[in-house]
Structure formats: structure tokens, C-alpha cells
Write a protein that holds these residues in place. Structure first.
Motif, mmCIF file in Angstrom:
data_model
loop_
_atom_site.group_PDB
_atom_site.id
_atom_site.type_symbol
_atom_site.label_atom_id
_atom_site.label_comp_id
_atom_site.label_asym_id
_atom_site.label_seq_id
_atom_site.Cartn_x
_atom_site.Cartn_y
_atom_site.Cartn_z
ATOM 1 N N LYS A 257 -12.149 5.783 3.495
ATOM 2 C CA LYS A 257 -13.493 5.864 3.599
ATOM 3 C C LYS A 257 -13.958 5.033 4.473
ATOM 4 O O LYS A 257 -14.889 5.013 5.282
ATOM 5 C CB LYS A 257 -14.491 5.636 2.324
ATOM 6 C CG LYS A 257 -15.819 5.368 2.240
ATOM 7 C CD LYS A 257 -16.240 5.055 1.082
ATOM 8 C CE LYS A 257 -17.666 5.595 1.149
ATOM 9 N NZ LYS A 257 -18.548 3.470 0.419
ATOM 10 N N GLY B 36 -16.747 -3.245 -4.521
ATOM 11 C CA GLY B 36 -16.199 -2.299 -5.712
ATOM 12 C C GLY B 36 -14.296 -2.419 -5.783
ATOM 13 O O GLY B 36 -14.325 -3.179 -5.417
ATOM 14 N N ARG B 37 -13.559 -1.510 -6.836
ATOM 15 C CA ARG B 37 -12.314 -1.778 -6.330
ATOM 16 C C ARG B 37 -11.536 -1.608 -5.724
ATOM 17 O O ARG B 37 -12.391 -0.755 -4.492
ATOM 18 C CB ARG B 37 -11.998 -1.343 -7.950
ATOM 19 C CG ARG B 37 -12.384 -1.741 -9.033
ATOM 20 C CD ARG B 37 -10.931 -0.800 -10.347
ATOM 21 N NE ARG B 37 -9.959 -0.739 -10.190
ATOM 22 C CZ ARG B 37 -9.747 -1.662 -10.425
ATOM 23 N NH1 ARG B 37 -9.840 -2.943 -11.438
ATOM 24 N NH2 ARG B 37 -8.050 -1.889 -10.513
ATOM 25 N N PHE B 38 -10.320 -1.937 -4.895
ATOM 26 C CA PHE B 38 -9.661 -1.275 -4.222
ATOM 27 C C PHE B 38 -9.128 0.297 -4.795
ATOM 28 O O PHE B 38 -8.021 0.355 -5.854
ATOM 29 C CB PHE B 38 -8.720 -2.018 -3.635
ATOM 30 C CG PHE B 38 -9.024 -3.493 -2.583
ATOM 31 C CD1 PHE B 38 -8.945 -4.047 -1.464
ATOM 32 C CD2 PHE B 38 -9.166 -5.222 -3.295
ATOM 33 C CE1 PHE B 38 -9.971 -4.349 -0.760
ATOM 34 C CE2 PHE B 38 -8.594 -6.283 -2.376
ATOM 35 C CZ PHE B 38 -9.394 -5.966 -1.549
ATOM 36 N N SER B 39 -9.001 0.412 -3.558
ATOM 37 C CA SER B 39 -8.099 1.906 -4.032
ATOM 38 C C SER B 39 -7.644 2.819 -2.584
ATOM 39 O O SER B 39 -8.287 2.408 -1.101
ATOM 40 C CB SER B 39 -9.092 2.749 -4.646
ATOM 41 O OG SER B 39 -10.277 2.781 -3.892
ATOM 42 N N GLY B 40 -6.868 3.917 -2.584
ATOM 43 C CA GLY B 40 -6.845 4.601 -1.355
ATOM 44 C C GLY B 40 -7.990 5.162 -0.867
ATOM 45 O O GLY B 40 -7.911 5.342 0.258
ATOM 46 N N TRP B 41 -8.780 5.631 -2.096
ATOM 47 C CA TRP B 41 -9.658 6.356 -1.326
ATOM 48 C C TRP B 41 -10.687 5.495 -0.827
ATOM 49 O O TRP B 41 -11.280 5.865 0.691
ATOM 50 C CB TRP B 41 -10.163 6.664 -2.526
ATOM 51 C CG TRP B 41 -11.345 7.018 -2.742
ATOM 52 C CD1 TRP B 41 -13.120 6.775 -2.616
ATOM 53 C CD2 TRP B 41 -12.898 8.371 -1.082
ATOM 54 N NE1 TRP B 41 -14.307 7.035 -2.212
ATOM 55 C CE2 TRP B 41 -13.656 8.205 -1.585
ATOM 56 C CE3 TRP B 41 -11.891 9.202 -0.413
ATOM 57 C CZ2 TRP B 41 -14.689 9.289 -0.937
ATOM 58 C CZ3 TRP B 41 -12.210 10.514 0.155
ATOM 59 C CH2 TRP B 41 -13.836 10.024 0.545
ATOM 60 N N ARG B 42 -10.869 3.859 -1.114
ATOM 61 C CA ARG B 42 -11.751 2.854 -0.236
ATOM 62 C C ARG B 42 -11.438 3.144 1.120
ATOM 63 O O ARG B 42 -11.680 2.608 1.967
ATOM 64 C CB ARG B 42 -11.792 1.691 -1.204
ATOM 65 C CG ARG B 42 -12.926 0.975 -0.381
ATOM 66 C CD ARG B 42 -13.690 0.385 -2.147
ATOM 67 N NE ARG B 42 -14.625 -0.631 -0.647
ATOM 68 C CZ ARG B 42 -14.611 -1.963 -1.305
ATOM 69 N NH1 ARG B 42 -13.584 -1.999 -1.103
ATOM 70 N NH2 ARG B 42 -15.536 -2.766 -0.314
ATOM 71 N N GLU C 221 -0.163 -6.598 -10.119
ATOM 72 C CA GLU C 221 -1.193 -6.433 -8.889
ATOM 73 C C GLU C 221 -1.547 -5.075 -9.705
ATOM 74 O O GLU C 221 -2.905 -5.074 -9.026
ATOM 75 C CB GLU C 221 -0.330 -5.105 -7.986
ATOM 76 C CG GLU C 221 1.006 -6.047 -7.108
ATOM 77 C CD GLU C 221 1.832 -5.743 -5.906
ATOM 78 O OE1 GLU C 221 1.855 -4.122 -5.740
ATOM 79 O OE2 GLU C 221 1.797 -6.040 -4.748
ATOM 80 N N ARG C 222 -1.121 -4.421 -10.452
ATOM 81 C CA ARG C 222 -2.445 -3.900 -11.110
ATOM 82 C C ARG C 222 -3.391 -4.621 -11.854
ATOM 83 O O ARG C 222 -4.641 -4.106 -12.008
ATOM 84 C CB ARG C 222 -1.424 -2.337 -12.199
ATOM 85 C CG ARG C 222 -2.222 -1.401 -12.827
ATOM 86 C CD ARG C 222 -1.600 -1.220 -13.792
ATOM 87 N NE ARG C 222 -0.809 -0.123 -12.756
ATOM 88 C CZ ARG C 222 0.333 1.156 -13.376
ATOM 89 N NH1 ARG C 222 0.975 0.532 -14.616
ATOM 90 N NH2 ARG C 222 0.967 0.903 -12.291
ATOM 91 N N ASN D 162 -3.392 -6.541 -4.097
ATOM 92 C CA ASN D 162 -1.919 -5.672 -3.171
ATOM 93 C C ASN D 162 -1.264 -7.532 -2.958
ATOM 94 O O ASN D 162 -1.209 -8.005 -2.178
ATOM 95 C CB ASN D 162 -1.413 -4.883 -2.089
ATOM 96 C CG ASN D 162 -0.490 -4.833 -1.471
ATOM 97 O OD1 ASN D 162 0.466 -5.574 -2.179
ATOM 98 N ND2 ASN D 162 -0.781 -4.350 -0.214
ATOM 99 N N ASN E 67 -5.703 -5.895 -9.425
ATOM 100 C CA ASN E 67 -6.571 -5.002 -8.241
ATOM 101 C C ASN E 67 -5.838 -5.330 -6.778
ATOM 102 O O ASN E 67 -7.540 -5.923 -5.928
ATOM 103 C CB ASN E 67 -7.539 -4.806 -8.947
ATOM 104 C CG ASN E 67 -7.862 -3.844 -7.859
ATOM 105 O OD1 ASN E 67 -9.432 -3.889 -6.978
ATOM 106 N ND2 ASN E 67 -7.761 -1.949 -7.343
#
Lengths: 449, 87
Positions: free
Chosen positions: A42, A33-39, A135-136, A141, A139
Motif C-alpha cells: 500500500k 499500524g503494524r508492518f505487514s506485506g500488505w502495508r 522478528e515475530r 525485520n 513485528n
């Protein structure tokens, strides 16, 4: 005239991200999956056991549509944009060492669009816009930090030159502010403003300029290209370029022959060596440029600051090290290390401009191999061989060009037509004399830039 | 790096100014623009042994041909340009 930070050298292993693939990242290729704050949250709660490598490490296939020689920033960006913009995914990047192990891993990480001449101006403007969306888009940083690039001036003549440059930048649609002495003092009070030899009179501030995490740029493009199907092949040295009746048919490598319809050369300081495999001689001399980093310090330098009267530019990395560099050693070299006289010169320049850094201890210095062109501007063009394309001549300023160079080179390789912002980076401009881009006004011959 | 000037002896690199490939000594005729442009702009740019021109600016002001290695920075020989460019 020192026009600004050269900006090619960097912090090496300066910031504490791991070198090995998968040290931080989540490989989408492995379905994670993608990087995300949620990930991140988790993974943090589950022992960070879910991270996977960023990209595969495949063996070469016998044939590809496009081969990119060189797995540095420019080569990886080229592969990414071939897939992203042109749908070309049967592509391989051939890297003789490890990805991002050349100049993209050893520069001063400066990003800017403060060029004055038509040709360069629109190219770097386009490149900066790609930085701002990187960065967007990836995906990933890349720690893009638009902390501002401040070029100091120290004389009336230099102020006039900077005013002119600032106008050129604004006419291109980018930002520039001419600051007087008081404004510079408010911004960077730590300079030696009343230096008897080189008093600070003011500066040209380019707020959208700044720095980015150099290794992350290489990794981000590598990850993006890999996830779109590009093969990133490491430890694979190209030893020959196969040409049949004026058309490229593939390359010979240390991992066997690979056939291809199109081949792009993006190898910076090694451009002459690789081009020689296709029977070409290039208008390139390879020179050494050094850079330095100190021990980590608390935040003290908030911008990229360049000295207008001696070649010196400095910023502070996010880890705290002062990252700075100067001019070329000024002789042809592939040694990837420089000489002490230039070390001394750079230290003197730094102490002249900002004596407060005198107690910082230098941890490391290193050198990279610069592909110097006669007029100081790059080449993105076709060659005399059908299907063989060339991207070189970035001199000491290749880092900020990474996204723009990749985007424009991918356009050229995919469509066989130059991309508008890079259309003036012609290989034949030295022979014809038309469209030379001598940004410093010193002439278009070797050893003048 | 130190260079041994044939006139002055071994001197610090800072006394010398680098000019570039010694191919500049063999200037082609102006009749063929392509040959002239190639001579001016194109370079072998070897990773290894090379011959280049240095000027002993802070010494005897002689022009020198230095044979050296661009990978190891070893200096193999230093000779006066005058010997081969006497016209």
C-alpha cells in the motif's frame, strides 16, 4: 583456545537503512499500524508517505518506577521485556548519545549458542531461542539469518576439544555437527585447506547460528518498548546516582534529576564509570576491539567462518561487505579506535585462511569499548545498594546476548530474583571463587581473556 | 603506539606485552581475604590517566610502569618497575 567468533563488532553504517528514526518504519505510536506485506504494498503504491517515526523522543518526567541507564541493545531489550513480560511501563531508558550508538551499532553481528560451561550454556541457549522468535515478537525485520557458524579446527587436539564442545551444545538442546575435512570442503571450498602451517582438518558447524542486522535489533526493541509506554530519552548523560540509607532514590542527569524506585546499569564499556557514581568498583577492565568491513561484493561467503588457529572470524553482510574481526588490542582503552599491529594481524590471519579475499578492499575499520570481566563471562546481579542492579562484563560477545540479557535483567529488576538461565552471572563469584565461568580455561584474572 | 623503554629507547608496541593495572605492584597481605580479592579483581578502570604494567618481552625483558591516557592513547611516562619494587 579460540573458541569461536567473538562477535561483538559490526558493520557500522554498513547496510543501507537510514540512521534517523522513521527512515523505514511505521510508528505504531503514531497510530500508523503494524508492518505487514500488505502495508508495504500500500505504501509503495501511495508514494511511501504514510510512514511515521518508530518511536517518540520524549523529555524526561520527574519520576519513574524503573530507570535503565544505557540505550544500547541490552538496555533497550531490558526496557522492552520489563513492559512485555512484567507489565512495567512507567520506565525510562537514559542514553547519553543516540539509541543504539554504542557497541550494538558496531559489532560483527554474530548470533550463536555454542558455549560449553554450565551457566553460560543455558543462558545463550535461551538467548538464541529469543532470537528465533524476535522478528515475530517485535513485528520488525531484524534480518535474522541462520546461515550457520562454522568453527574450523586445525589439529587433532582441537578436533577433540570441538567434539567435546559440540556434545556440550547438544546436551544443552542446541545443535552441533562435527564435520571432517571433506564435509568442510563441500561447504566452503574456498579455504586454503592445505596451508603448510595451519591445514584445515574439519569444523564444528552450528546451523542455528548466524547473523542479524545489528541496528535493526536496537531499533526493534526501541520501537517495541516505546509502543508499550517506555520513555526512551536520548542525549541524557547520567552524572550521579542518588542513594539514601543504602537505597537508590534516583539519578542526576544533564537533563535534570530523575527520581526512581529502581535503577539498572547497562552501559558495557562504561560500566566502571557509572558504577563509581554509586561508590562501587567493578571487576571490569575496558579494552578496545577492532573490526573491519570491505566494499560490497557478490555473495561469496555464505556462513560465519572462524579460523581456529588465529583469532579471525568473517561473514558477509546482506549488502555484500565482508565483515571480519580478530582479537582485542590487549590493553585498557576507551579510545574506540585501535592500533595498526592488530590490523595487520587480522589481515594476515584472513589471508592465511582464505587467500581469495585478498583483492577485496577494506572500506572501514573501527573499535569499540569492551567491558572485560576476569573470567570472560558476564554479570547480571543485584549490587550492595537496594534497588540498584548491574548488567555488565559481556566482554567481546555481547551482541548475541542482547535478547537473553534483556529478558533476564528485566526479570531480576522486576522481581528482585535472578532469572534461572542467568542465575550464575553473580557479581560475587570472583570474591568467593564459586561458579567462575572461565570458558577458555585460561584463568579468572584480568587480561587472560 | 610506541613506548620509550628506559633501557632500550623508543620501540614499537609489538615488542611489549601488556599486564594490566600497576596496582598489581602493591600486593596486600593474605590476612584479609576481602582486601586480597578486591586487589586481584576490582579495578578503577579510568577513562583518562592510568598506570599500567608492560613487559618488554622482545627487548630487554624489563617490567615497566607506563603512565598513559586510555582515551587519547598518549604516553606520559615509562619507568622501570625495579625502581619501586626493589625487594
Amino acid at each position: 583456545m579460540p573458541a569461536g567468533p567473538a562477535g561483538w563488532l559490526g558493520t557500522g553504517r554498513e547496510i543501507g537503512m537510514g540512521r534517523t528514526t522513521g527512515a523505514i518504519g511505521g510508528g505504531m505510536g503514531s497510530g500508523s499500524g503494524r508492518f505487514s506485506g500488505w502495508r508495504i504494498l500500500k505504501e509503495g503504491l501511495t508514494g511511501n508517505r504514510g510512514w511515521r517515526p518508530h518511536f517518540r523522543n520524549p523529555a524526561p518526567k520527574p519520576e519513574y518506577d524503573v530507570l535503565i541507564i544505557g540505550g544500547g541493545g541490552h538496555g533497550l531489550a531490558t526496557a522492552f521485556y520489563l513492559a512485555q513480560e512484567h507489565g512495567l511501563t512507567n520506565v525510562a531508558v537514559l542514553e547519553k548519545g543516540y539509541l543504539g550508538g554504542g557497541n550494538v551499532g558496531r559489532n560483527t553481528t554474530i548470533v550463536r549458542a555454542n558455549y560449553g560451561l554450565p551457566g553460560n550454556s543455558e543462558f545463550y541457549s535461551h538467548s538464541l531461542k529469543l532470537w528465533e522468535g524476535m522478528e515475530r515478537e517485535l513485528n520488525f525485520n531484524t534480518m535474522m539469518s541462520q546461515r550457520g557458524v562454522l568453527n574450523l579446527y586445525h589439529s587433532d587436539g582441537q578436533r577433540d576439544a570441538f567434539a567435546r564442545r559440540g556434545n556440550a551444545m547438544r546436551n544443552q538442546g542446541d545443535d552441533a555437527e562435527l564435520l571432517d575435512r571433506a564435509a568442510v570442503r563441500r561447504l566452503v571450498p574456498y579455504l586454503d585447506f592445505d596451508n603448510a602451517r595451519f591445514p584445515v582438518h574439519g569444523g564444528l558447524l552450528h546451523r542455528r547460528g548466524g547473523t542479524a542486522r545489528h541496528d535493526a535489533v536496537a531499533w526493534g526493541y526501541a520501537r517495541g518498548a516505546d509502543h508499550r509506554g517506555v520513555d526512551l530519552i536520548q542525549n541524557c548523560t547520567v552524572t550521579g546516582i542518588d542513594i539514601v540509607q543504602g537505597r537508590v532514590t534516583g539519578v542526576q542527569t544533564t537533563r535534570g534529576a530523575i527520581r526512581a524506585k529502581k535503577v539498572g546499569i547497562v552501559v558495557a564499556g562504561r560500566s566502571s564509570e557509572v558504577a563509581a557514581m554509586a561508590g562501587m568498583r567493578l571487576p571490569i577492565e575496558s579494552h578496545v576491539l577492532q573490526a573491519f568491513v570491505t566494499e560490497g561484493l557478490k555473495p561469496v561467503i555464505d556462513h560465519v567462518v572462524t579460523f581456529g588457529m588465529s583469532h579471525f572470524y568473517i561473514s558477509q553482510s546482506d549488502k555484500g561487505g565482508l565483515v571480519f574481526g580478530g582479537d582485542l588490542d590487549f590493553y585498557a582503552s576507551y579510545a574506540a579506535r585501535g592500533n595498526l599491529p592488530m590490523v595487520e594481524h587480522v589481515m594476515e590471519a584472513g589471508m592465511t585462511l582464505m587467500p581469495m579475499i585478498g583483492k577485496a578492499r577494506v572500506l572501514r575499520s573501527w573499535g569499540g569499548i569492551m567491558d572485560m570481566s576476569p573470567d570472560g563471562s558476564p554479570i547480571i546481579d543485584r549490587t550492595g545498594v537496594d534497588g540498584l542492579y548491574l548488567n555488565c562484563g559481556w566482554c567481546y560477545g555481547g551482541f548475541k546476548a542482547v535478547p537473553g540479557s534483556g529478558f533476564s535483567f528485566a526479570h531480576l529488576v522486576a522481581t528482585d530474583r535472578p532469572h534461572a538461565p542467568a542465575a550464575r552471572f553473580r557479581l560475587d563469584r570472583f570474591a568467593t571463587g564459586r561458579g567462575l565461568m572461565d570458558e577458555e580455561g585460561t584463568g579468572a584474572q584480568h587480561n587472560l581473556h | 603506539m610506541r613506548l620509550t623503554c628506559p633501557l632500550c629507547g623508543a620501540r614499537d608496541r609489538r615488542e611489549f606485552t601488556y599486564q594490566g593495572d600497576a596496582i598489581m605492584l602493591t600486593r596486600p597481605s593474605n590476612d584479609d581475604p576481602t582486601a586480597f580479592s578486591d586487589w586481584l579483581h576490582l579495578r578503577d578502570n579510568p577513562a583518562g590517566r592510568t598506570r599500567d604494567l608492560w613487559y618488554h618481552e622482545a627487548g630487554c625483558c624489563a617490567w615497566l610502569v607506563v603512565e598513559r591516557d586510555t582515551v587519547t592513547h598518549a604516553v606520559h611516562s615509562v619507568a622501570l618497575v625495579e625502581g619501586e619494587d626493589a625487594d
